[in-house]
Design an enzyme around this catalytic site. Structure first.
Site, short mmCIF file in Angstrom:
data_model
loop_
_atom_site.label_atom_id
_atom_site.label_comp_id
_atom_site.label_asym_id
_atom_site.label_seq_id
_atom_site.Cartn_x
_atom_site.Cartn_y
_atom_site.Cartn_z
N ARG A 292 0.84 -1.19 0.00
CA ARG A 292 0.00 0.00 0.00
C ARG A 292 0.87 1.24 0.00
O ARG A 292 1.79 1.36 0.79
CB ARG A 292 -0.90 0.01 1.24
N GLU B 106 -6.43 -1.52 15.38
CA GLU B 106 -7.00 -2.42 14.38
C GLU B 106 -6.01 -3.52 13.97
O GLU B 106 -4.86 -3.24 13.63
CB GLU B 106 -7.40 -1.61 13.15
N ARG C 143 1.10 -6.85 12.40
CA ARG C 143 0.49 -6.26 13.59
C ARG C 143 0.31 -7.31 14.69
O ARG C 143 0.37 -6.98 15.88
CB ARG C 143 -0.85 -5.61 13.25
#
Length: 428
Positions: free
Chosen positions: A266, A353, A395
């Site tokens: 990204r 998140e 993450r």
RNA sequence: GGAGAGAUGGCAGAGUGGUCGAAUGCACCGGUCUUGAAAACCGGCAUGGGUUUAUAGCCCAUCUAGGGUUCAAAUCCCUAUCUCUCCGCCA
């Protein structure tokens, strides 16, 4: 893409529901284009029908050996009229299509109306954040101290927002992906897939990254106006969901459940300044993705199930998290309803998140023409598509390094992960 | 990278300028027969769009995609993409 028929007949209603998510539908323009389209399309088709009929009669006359010259003269100007009508209609349809392809999905009725992430609704919490009796480090400090996270190296090799992982931490990163894949394939019924990391623009249109969000992606040359260049996937949702593009599935095959471990790329244009430090926001990260393609009546349940599959990963890794129902203003372009899972990060003293699970209903399926054959009617119908992270590997690594850190700088390996790490219980 | 062949409905596979949205087979759906099933036989069966209360009817489009020739294109011409075969190279 929304159902064009619904959009047409329920323009006001649609605009209202889209306004809830902060999208302003240009009703006036759409109504004008639509009115023009209606008359022009009818008249164009009428001209076409006339020409077809005359051409046919020419063929028949010729077959009978008659003189066709007078008939040919008749048909001449019809062709010119038809030609100009076709050109105008094509332009009009392109304009309407552009609007349709750039309009986000309608939120489900049970999605809370809100402006941004502050209006998301907490659904549940699992686990209790640990209390530390020593000064905690963030994941960078933990990782750098044991020589497993090297940002200096990645900056040299590439630039910012990339990372080099080494030794035990690199192994844990790999172990996490293996663990997640095994869980989803062996316990949750997903078909494992290995997929291309470069996709064409048709695939990106199918899942909704294009035409609107091209600048969030990395493109290969030649990425020209027509989009013929290939692009790096921002998520495995793109290849997995597009497996069914232009396909008609047997109803008996459903639900189709795919999972894949892929890197995701990204460009995060415009996000600079957020999460500059650490592994949270990278240009390249690994993710295990889950995708389901289901019958329309099953998609509500499928979203709960799929979210549960992501939760299971966190539970087995013993990471405290909370489940959030996103409000209308915080949902992605294609989503009708989204749950985010947020994992506890001690260094940030908050939940962050780690998974996003969405039901897009028929929004992507319509763009892709991903369908199944209804056994009762024997007609093709659009599938419903769902996707969710299960989980973001980087993450997850961050969460383990932070939540499982010890006062001596070592990190305990979650029990469920040890068999993937040669039995290691602690890394240091 | 070089040379050649190809792309037709869910699948396989005919079709080289007009009555072709497209033969045939398989699959699928309905029926006859059967205690039931199979087989056999009969019938049906593409998709998208417009119009419409209508999944009725009528109309338009679609034979990989985009251009072109023609009154008329699955069929002729050009371009692109993809697939296959052979050669080269390569993990």
């Amino acid at each position: 893409m929304l159902d064009p028929k619904y959009l047409r007949s329920e323009l006001e209603e649609t605009a209202q529901r889209l306004a809830q998510r902060g999208y302003e539908l240009d009703i006036a323009t759409l109504a004008t284009l639509e009115e023009r389209r209606k008359t022009l399309q009818s008249s164009t088709q009428e001209l076409q029908a006339q020409r077809n009929a005359r051409s046919k009669s020419i063929g028949q006359a010729k077959g009978r050996g008659e003189d066709i010259a007078p008939l040919l003269a008749q048909v001449g100007e019809l062709g010119d009229q038809l030609e100009s009508a076709k050109v105008e209609l094509a332009q009009l349809l392109t304009d309407i299509d552009n609007i349709a392809m750039s309009t986000p999905n309608l939120p489900d009725s049970d999605v809370p109306v809100g402006k941004d992430e502050d209006d998301n609704v907490e659904i549940s919490r699992w686990g209790t954040p640990r209390t530390f009796d020593f000064e905690i480090k963030d994941h960078c400090e933990v990782g750098e101290a044991m020589g497993g996270i090297d940002f200096a190296a990645s900056v040299k090799l590439t630039g910012s927002r990339f990372v080099v992982l080494k030794s035990k931490i690199a192994r844990m990163h790999r172990a996490l992906a293996q663990f997640m894949l095994d869980l989803h394939t062996e316990q949750h019924g997903y078909i494992e897939a290995y997929v291309p990391y470069l996709v064409n623009s048709e695939s990106l249109r199918g899942t909704g990254q294009l035409p609107k969000f091209g600048e969030d992606l990395f493109h290969t040359n030649p990425a020209n106006e027509e989009g013929t260049g290939l692009s790096l996937i921002p998520t495995a949702e793109v290849p997995l969901t597009n497996l069914m593009r232009d396909e008609i599935a047997d109803e008996a095959q459903l639900p189709l459940k795919f999972t894949a471990h892929t890197p995701c790329f990204r460009s995060e244009a415009g996000s600079y300044g957020r999460d500059i430090k650490g592994l949270i926001r990278q240009h390249q990260f690994d993710k295990v993705e889950m995708v389901q393609l289901v019958k329309p009546q099953d998609s509500d349940n499928a979203l709960e199930e799929l979210t549960g599959h992501a939760e299971k990963v966190l539970q087995l890794l013993e990471l405290p998290y909370r489940k959030m129902l996103l409000c209308t203003g915080d949902m992605g372009f294609t989503a009708a309803k989204t749950y985010d899972l947020e994992v506890w990060l001690p260094s940030q003293d908050c939940y962050r998140e780690i998974s996003s699970c969405s039901n897009t209903r028929d929004f992507q399926a319509r763009r892709m023409q991903a369908r199944f054959r209804n056994k009762e009617t024997n007609k093709p119908e659009l599938l419903h598509t769902l996707n969710g992270s299960g989980l973001a590997v980087g993450r997850t690594l961050v969460a383990i390094l932070e939540n499982n850190q010890q006062s001596d700088g070592s990190v305990t390996v979650p029990a469920a992960l040890r068999q993937y790490m040669g039995g290691l219980a602690v890394i240091s």
